[in-house]
Design a protein around this motif. Structure first.
Motif, PDB file in Angstrom:
ATOM      1  N   TYR A 172      21.968  53.650 -47.821  1.00 17.98           N
ATOM      2  CA  TYR A 172      21.809  52.323 -47.213  1.00 17.98           C
ATOM      3  C   TYR A 172      21.810  51.292 -48.343  1.00 17.98           C
ATOM      4  CZ  TYR A 172      20.768  54.395 -42.721  1.00 17.98           C
ATOM      5  OH  TYR A 172      20.879  55.073 -41.543  1.00 17.98           O
ATOM      6  N   TYR A 205      23.689  62.222 -44.410  1.00 19.82           N
ATOM      7  CA  TYR A 205      22.999  61.882 -45.673  1.00 19.82           C
ATOM      8  C   TYR A 205      21.593  62.468 -45.614  1.00 19.82           C
ATOM      9  CZ  TYR A 205      20.580  58.315 -42.972  1.00 19.82           C
ATOM     10  OH  TYR A 205      19.827  57.676 -42.028  1.00 19.82           O
ATOM     11  N   ARG A 226      20.364  64.394 -42.418  1.00 18.76           N
ATOM     12  CA  ARG A 226      20.424  63.813 -41.082  1.00 18.76           C
ATOM     13  C   ARG A 226      21.853  63.927 -40.570  1.00 18.76           C
ATOM     14  NH1 ARG A 226      18.229  59.435 -38.140  1.00 18.76           N
ATOM     15  NH2 ARG A 226      18.542  61.211 -36.771  1.00 18.76           N
ATOM     16  N   HIS A 229      25.181  59.153 -38.220  1.00 16.43           N
ATOM     17  CA  HIS A 229      24.776  58.275 -37.111  1.00 16.43           C
ATOM     18  C   HIS A 229      24.896  56.807 -37.496  1.00 16.43           C
ATOM     19  CE1 HIS A 229      21.187  58.796 -39.609  1.00 16.43           C
ATOM     20  NE2 HIS A 229      20.947  57.533 -39.293  1.00 16.43           N
ATOM     21  N   HIS A 231      22.829  53.211 -36.407  1.00 16.48           N
ATOM     22  CA  HIS A 231      21.617  52.722 -35.717  1.00 16.48           C
ATOM     23  C   HIS A 231      21.900  51.485 -34.865  1.00 16.48           C
ATOM     24  CE1 HIS A 231      18.478  54.881 -38.165  1.00 16.48           C
ATOM     25  NE2 HIS A 231      19.481  54.945 -39.023  1.00 16.48           N
TER      26      HIS A 231
HETATM   27 FE    FE Z   1      19.766  56.369 -40.587  1.00 18.48          FE
END
Ligand code: FE
Ligand code: BEZ
Length: 307
Positions: A172, A205, A226, A229, A231
């Motif tokens: 991120y 990630y 994870r 995806h 969000h």
């Molecule tokens: Fe996430």
């Protein structure tokens, strides 16, 4: 000589041990009798009963309890304004997801919720309908479109969508620590309740695994990964706020998502489009791109439905 205080052999009889353990649980439960707040008393009573049952079930050693306290202490010490290790612990133990499941009580037809995660940032820039949320983040371009409706099928104009995702390297923007804003934005549905934006195709990630929670995952042979995806947080006047993701159909991590966030209804086709194929808004794209459709249904405002 006075009798030596301490246990007699009879004190170790299993029935007596059980009775002593039950009596202790009851004494602690009774200690909340004077609590004026009914809900607080209910929650604490249940918590004590379950904690005591757990200690008795595994016959918890004193050094094991000490290790648990040390673990929680380290979770607290590593937590700061940017990192919340206790929420991460709740996530990997499935407690976050169980709390969502308990509260996201089946509203027929409404889109399901999933974990919030630690990477939402308030105040992300606004993009127009069809705008690009990537702001230079690396990754294969991805066109995402859909509608926001209520459970009666009525379009919701002016719904606010916050969208955020990791780049193709699995980071991120906030993890780069250089103040950049990328792969996040907010936008609003149009008069027909439609939305659309360009982002990047999600990739898998790892959750932050360099702290106590990472140690727990390693010690138990679990993956920190994870499932890929994107969000969403969707808000609209008079409707229940929805925090969710869409997941990429076919992703290898769907069945082993480290925070148990995957729900079948949220698994979405990200259809790969050949290089050179026309895009929905005429944008020129180098190479392949993907497109995904996610129609969002918001539930009515949450009722107070505790018994
Ligand atoms: Fe996430
Ligand atoms: C995330 O999706 O960003 C996330 C969710 C839970 C824990 C860590 C990361």
């Amino acid at each position: 000589m006075p009798a030596r205080p301490g246990r007699t052999p009879d004190d170790h009889h299993p029935a007596l041990v059980r009775r002593a353990e039950e009596a202790l649980t009851q004494r602690v439960v009774d200690s909340f009798d004077g609590c004026a707040d009914d809900r607080l008393r209910t929650v604490l009573t249940s918590l004590v009963r379950h904690l005591h049952a757990f200690v008795r079930d595994v016959r918890l050693g004193e050094e094991e309890w000490g290790a648990a306290i040390d673990f929680l202490t380290r979770c607290g010490h590593i937590t700061d304004d940017e990192r919340q290790e206790l929420i991460l612990l709740s996530d990997v133990l499935g407690v976050s997801m169980q709390t969502i499941t308990v509260n996201d009580t089946a509203e027929p037809g409404a889109t399901e919720a999933t974990v919030f995660g630690p990477f939402f940032v308030d105040g992300a820039p606004e993009v127009p309908h069809g705008g690009d949320i990537s702001f230079g983040a690396s990754g294969e371009p991805c066109w995402v479109e859909g509608t926001v409706t209520d459970t009666a099928g009525r379009p919701v104009p002016g719904a606010r969508l916050e969208v955020w995702e990791a780049d193709e390297d699995g980071f991120y923007d906030v993890q780069y620590g250089d103040g950049r804003t990328a792969a996040r934005a907010h936008l609003f549905t149009d008069a027909e309740g439609r939305y659309a934006f360009w982002g990047v195709t999600p990739t898998p990630y790892p959750i932050p695994a360099d702290g106590p929670v990472g140690e727990l995952l390693a010690a138990t042979g679990r993956t920190p990964m994870r499932a890929s995806h994107l969000h969403f947080m969707v808000t609209a006047e008079g409707l229940r706020r929805l925090v969710t993701h869409i997941f990429v159909r076919g992703d290898d991590h769907l069945a082993s998502d480290s925070v148990f966030g995957v729900k079948e209804s949220l698994v979405t086709d990200f259809a790969t489009q050949p290089a050179g194929s026309p895009t929905p808004d005429g944008r020129e794209v180098d190479g392949t791109w993907t497109r995904a459709r996610f129609d969002i249904v918001l539930a009515p405002t949450h009722r107070e439905d505790r018994p």
